[in-house]
Design a protein around this motif. Structure first.
Motif, mmCIF file in Angstrom:
data_model
loop_
_atom_site.group_PDB
_atom_site.id
_atom_site.type_symbol
_atom_site.label_atom_id
_atom_site.label_comp_id
_atom_site.label_asym_id
_atom_site.label_seq_id
_atom_site.Cartn_x
_atom_site.Cartn_y
_atom_site.Cartn_z
ATOM 1 N N VAL A 39 45.183 -37.741 -16.662
ATOM 2 C CA VAL A 39 46.258 -38.677 -17.187
ATOM 3 C C VAL A 39 45.783 -39.951 -17.192
ATOM 4 O O VAL A 39 44.606 -40.412 -16.610
ATOM 5 N N GLY A 40 46.493 -40.830 -17.702
ATOM 6 C CA GLY A 40 46.206 -42.096 -18.117
ATOM 7 C C GLY A 40 45.077 -42.520 -18.961
ATOM 8 O O GLY A 40 44.450 -41.387 -19.635
ATOM 9 N N THR A 41 45.136 -43.489 -19.876
ATOM 10 C CA THR A 41 44.168 -44.147 -20.898
ATOM 11 C C THR A 41 42.722 -43.546 -20.493
ATOM 12 O O THR A 41 42.198 -43.616 -19.475
ATOM 13 N N ASP A 42 41.982 -42.883 -21.423
ATOM 14 C CA ASP A 42 40.541 -42.205 -21.131
ATOM 15 C C ASP A 42 40.601 -41.432 -19.914
ATOM 16 O O ASP A 42 39.496 -41.152 -19.311
ATOM 17 N N GLY A 43 41.889 -40.946 -19.402
ATOM 18 C CA GLY A 43 41.610 -39.914 -18.273
ATOM 19 C C GLY A 43 41.273 -40.718 -16.991
ATOM 20 O O GLY A 43 40.750 -40.037 -16.206
ATOM 21 N N ARG A 44 41.736 -41.835 -16.661
ATOM 22 C CA ARG A 44 41.365 -42.822 -15.566
ATOM 23 C C ARG A 44 42.083 -42.511 -14.548
ATOM 24 O O ARG A 44 41.691 -42.950 -13.481
ATOM 25 N N GLY A 45 43.294 -41.612 -14.435
ATOM 26 C CA GLY A 45 43.851 -41.063 -13.547
ATOM 27 C C GLY A 45 45.198 -41.564 -13.187
ATOM 28 O O GLY A 45 45.637 -42.656 -13.938
ATOM 29 N N SER A 46 45.787 -41.154 -12.023
ATOM 30 C CA SER A 46 47.181 -41.715 -11.826
ATOM 31 C C SER A 46 47.445 -43.179 -11.530
ATOM 32 O O SER A 46 48.474 -43.973 -11.989
ATOM 33 N N ALA A 47 46.458 -43.786 -10.840
ATOM 34 C CA ALA A 47 46.509 -45.357 -10.541
ATOM 35 C C ALA A 47 46.598 -45.930 -11.953
ATOM 36 O O ALA A 47 47.416 -46.840 -12.157
ATOM 37 N N HIS A 48 45.827 -45.850 -12.754
ATOM 38 C CA HIS A 48 45.520 -46.400 -14.023
ATOM 39 C C HIS A 48 46.920 -46.148 -14.930
ATOM 40 O O HIS A 48 47.450 -47.061 -15.579
ATOM 41 N N LEU A 49 47.277 -44.839 -14.929
ATOM 42 C CA LEU A 49 48.803 -44.725 -15.520
ATOM 43 C C LEU A 49 49.773 -45.470 -14.908
ATOM 44 O O LEU A 49 50.482 -45.818 -16.028
ATOM 45 N N GLN A 50 49.919 -45.776 -13.800
ATOM 46 C CA GLN A 50 50.929 -46.529 -13.139
ATOM 47 C C GLN A 50 50.588 -48.056 -13.359
ATOM 48 O O GLN A 50 51.330 -48.849 -12.533
ATOM 49 N N GLY A 51 49.446 -48.193 -13.669
ATOM 50 C CA GLY A 51 49.315 -49.758 -14.051
ATOM 51 C C GLY A 51 48.446 -50.649 -12.648
ATOM 52 O O GLY A 51 48.743 -51.808 -12.484
ATOM 53 N N VAL A 52 48.078 -49.412 -11.947
ATOM 54 C CA VAL A 52 47.737 -50.505 -10.425
ATOM 55 C C VAL A 52 46.137 -49.825 -10.081
ATOM 56 O O VAL A 52 45.736 -49.866 -8.794
ATOM 57 N N GLY A 53 45.561 -49.505 -10.877
ATOM 58 C CA GLY A 53 44.182 -48.989 -10.863
ATOM 59 C C GLY A 53 43.411 -50.080 -10.176
ATOM 60 O O GLY A 53 42.447 -49.486 -9.289
ATOM 61 N N LYS A 54 43.504 -51.345 -10.287
ATOM 62 C CA LYS A 54 42.287 -52.351 -9.395
ATOM 63 C C LYS A 54 43.039 -52.438 -8.046
ATOM 64 O O LYS A 54 42.261 -53.245 -7.450
ATOM 65 N N LYS A 55 44.111 -51.768 -7.870
ATOM 66 C CA LYS A 55 44.696 -52.231 -6.252
ATOM 67 C C LYS A 55 44.518 -51.129 -5.301
ATOM 68 O O LYS A 55 44.712 -51.167 -4.288
ATOM 69 N N ILE A 56 43.669 -49.996 -5.759
ATOM 70 C CA ILE A 56 43.034 -48.966 -4.919
ATOM 71 C C ILE A 56 41.860 -49.281 -4.230
ATOM 72 O O ILE A 56 40.843 -49.845 -4.816
ATOM 73 N N ASP A 57 41.837 -49.197 -3.032
ATOM 74 C CA ASP A 57 40.598 -49.724 -2.354
ATOM 75 C C ASP A 57 39.324 -48.770 -2.310
ATOM 76 O O ASP A 57 38.333 -48.979 -2.247
ATOM 77 N N ALA A 58 39.825 -47.250 -2.226
ATOM 78 C CA ALA A 58 38.779 -46.208 -2.446
ATOM 79 C C ALA A 58 39.336 -44.915 -3.051
ATOM 80 O O ALA A 58 40.442 -44.678 -2.735
ATOM 81 N N TYR A 59 38.686 -44.434 -4.208
ATOM 82 C CA TYR A 59 39.250 -43.348 -4.879
ATOM 83 C C TYR A 59 38.163 -42.021 -4.289
ATOM 84 O O TYR A 59 37.107 -42.357 -3.979
ATOM 85 N N ILE A 60 38.997 -41.140 -4.100
ATOM 86 C CA ILE A 60 38.302 -39.592 -3.885
ATOM 87 C C ILE A 60 38.705 -38.664 -4.845
ATOM 88 O O ILE A 60 40.206 -38.619 -5.304
ATOM 89 N N SER A 61 37.804 -38.118 -5.554
ATOM 90 C CA SER A 61 38.162 -37.233 -6.542
ATOM 91 C C SER A 61 37.280 -35.906 -6.677
ATOM 92 O O SER A 61 36.372 -35.765 -5.830
ATOM 93 N N SER A 62 37.768 -35.210 -7.601
ATOM 94 C CA SER A 62 36.926 -33.846 -7.874
ATOM 95 C C SER A 62 36.419 -33.836 -9.160
ATOM 96 O O SER A 62 36.870 -34.414 -10.236
ATOM 97 N N LEU A 63 35.285 -33.168 -9.246
ATOM 98 C CA LEU A 63 34.581 -32.842 -10.788
ATOM 99 C C LEU A 63 35.020 -31.522 -11.216
ATOM 100 O O LEU A 63 34.758 -31.031 -12.310
ATOM 101 N N SER A 64 35.670 -30.596 -10.464
ATOM 102 C CA SER A 64 35.945 -29.324 -10.725
ATOM 103 C C SER A 64 37.372 -29.231 -11.443
ATOM 104 O O SER A 64 37.472 -27.921 -11.914
ATOM 105 N N LYS A 65 38.091 -30.039 -11.613
ATOM 106 C CA LYS A 65 39.443 -29.653 -11.973
ATOM 107 C C LYS A 65 39.498 -30.301 -13.552
ATOM 108 O O LYS A 65 39.103 -29.647 -14.391
ATOM 109 N N GLY A 66 40.024 -31.445 -13.567
ATOM 110 C CA GLY A 66 39.902 -32.009 -14.961
ATOM 111 C C GLY A 66 38.820 -32.200 -15.670
ATOM 112 O O GLY A 66 38.607 -32.000 -17.015
ATOM 113 N N LEU A 67 37.631 -32.170 -14.862
ATOM 114 C CA LEU A 67 36.222 -32.323 -15.702
ATOM 115 C C LEU A 67 35.709 -31.020 -15.942
ATOM 116 O O LEU A 67 34.939 -30.690 -16.532
ATOM 117 N N GLY A 68 36.368 -29.783 -15.243
ATOM 118 C CA GLY A 68 35.896 -28.558 -15.423
ATOM 119 C C GLY A 68 34.318 -28.172 -15.032
ATOM 120 O O GLY A 68 33.672 -27.312 -15.473
#
Length: 377
Positions: A202-231
């Motif tokens: 989700v979000g522009t270029d798949g940058r995720g939930s925070a970017h979709l909601q316009g708060v991407g720069k307000k997140i202090d730390a992201y944790i994510s997976s490479l096995s889901k959206g990236l397959g």
């Protein structure tokens, strides 16, 4: 059976009685289908949301050491710089799995004199990480920003952490990140976002939930997976330089394990650079088609994402419902306690870009018959 091991038998008996016993089944996934034994079904249980899991030639040598010893292949640096840019952060760090990323990063950042404010529906890996940290844990009501604010004010710890998922793995709803970031900015709390299900999808270029909601720069730390959206395979944390350095030095699930094999790192890079926009659009189209179809049939669907729960309630009925759709060519697993609360069992339907319109229409026909048979509709 050894008498001293009989406790395991008794626990399993209880699980069967409560309809929460689980069994492994051999299966093979191919595109939009899954084959269990000789039975081929449309797969609605995949986390390969964009359908990127195409086999590539494997030429790289396997790593057999911790990255801090001799397993730090140069490919890690390339991938980590790519992921940091992807999240607009200074640096990132790859872990062998998303679960290990949560365990390591959260327990490295959070200490025993801190307080963690955690959404009540957060993933098990977040819950375990918070416990490992030794911090005081305050659970706030799911996506309830007023309750979060009260609990932030009620806790006097010097450092406060707020932890939430971006898209919740069992309910499929978005965290209200606009209001949550307002609270963390106002209180000075540190915000950790697990965006395993939103990242790359989700979000522009798949940058995720925070970017979709316009708060991407307000997140202090992201944790994510490479096995889901990236397959692909693996997990990562992205944050400012000092946080990532802290993880390298304190995250036990990073320090004391062998490095992810470099061919998997290279696979992640290949898939990151694939044209994902067309697959994102297809995924969104499939979500809309299935969601609107389920609502038209009569299901109460609240999710707007690629995770769509069909709430059944009773564990027993969920198993029966799941078997019925299985027998009719649709693979969607029943999810039961303790993954979800008792009597809130559900079918967790995962939508992917693999699916065609006819796959979805066939599934809707089966879900309608099942809903009527089990008095869900």
């Amino acid at each position: 059976m050894k008498q001293k091991l009989r406790f395991a038998h008794l626990v399993l008996q209880g699980a069967k009685k409560d309809n929460i016993y689980r069994q492994l089944r051999n299966s093979k996934v191919s595109g939009p289908y899954i084959t269990v034994g000789t039975k081929r079904m449309i797969n609605f249980c995949s986390n390969d949301y964009l359908g990127l899991s195409v086999k590539k030639n494997v030429t790289s040598q396997m790593q057999s050491s911790s990255r801090l010893v001799s397993g730090n292949d140069v490919s890690f640096d390339t991938l980590e710089k790519t992921l940091a840019r992807h999240k607009s952060q200074q640096r990132s760090l790859v872990f062998p799995t998303g679960y290990m990323a949560n365990l390591g990063a959260i327990s490295a950042m959070v200490g025993k004199n801190d307080v963690v404010l955690s959404d009540e529906l957060n993933h098990a890996s977040i819950i375990e990480a918070c416990r490992l940290s030794g911090a005081r844990i305050a659970i706030y009501k799911h996506n309830d920003v007023d309750d979060l604010e009260k609990k932030i004010k009620a806790n006097k710890a010097k450092r406060k952490f707020v932890i939430t998922e971006g898209i919740f793995s069992m309910d499929g709803d978005f965290a209200d990140l606009k209001q949550i970031t307002e609270q963390t900015e106002k209180s000075g709390a540190i915000l950790i976002l697990d965006d395993a299900h939103g990242d790359f999808t989700v979000g522009t270029d798949g940058r995720g939930s925070a970017h979709l909601q316009g708060v991407g720069k307000k997140i202090d730390a992201y944790i994510s997976s490479l096995s889901k959206g990236l397959g692909s395979f693996g997990g990562y944390v992205a944050s400012e330089e000092s946080i990532v350095d802290l993880c390298i030095n304190k995250a036990r699930s990073f320090i004391y394990t062998s490095a992810l094999p470099s061919f998997l790192v290279e696979m992640s890079l290949q898939r990151f650079h694939q044209n994902r926009s067309a697959r994102q659009k297809k995924l969104a189209s499939n979500v809309a088609r299935l969601s609107s179809g389920l609502k038209k049939i009569g299901y109460d669907i609240k999710s707007t994402t690629h995770i769509i729960p069909i709430i059944i309630g009773s564990e027993k009925k969920a198993l029966e419902f799941g078997k019925y759709v299985y027998d009719n060519g649709v693979f969607a697993q029943p999810i039961r306690y303790p993954t979800v609360a008792k009597n809130s069992a559900r079918l967790r339907v995962s939508v992917t870009a693999w699916l065609s319109d006819s796959h979805i229409d066939d599934a809707l026909y089966t879900f309608e018959k099942a809903g009527k048979k089990f008095d869900i509709l």
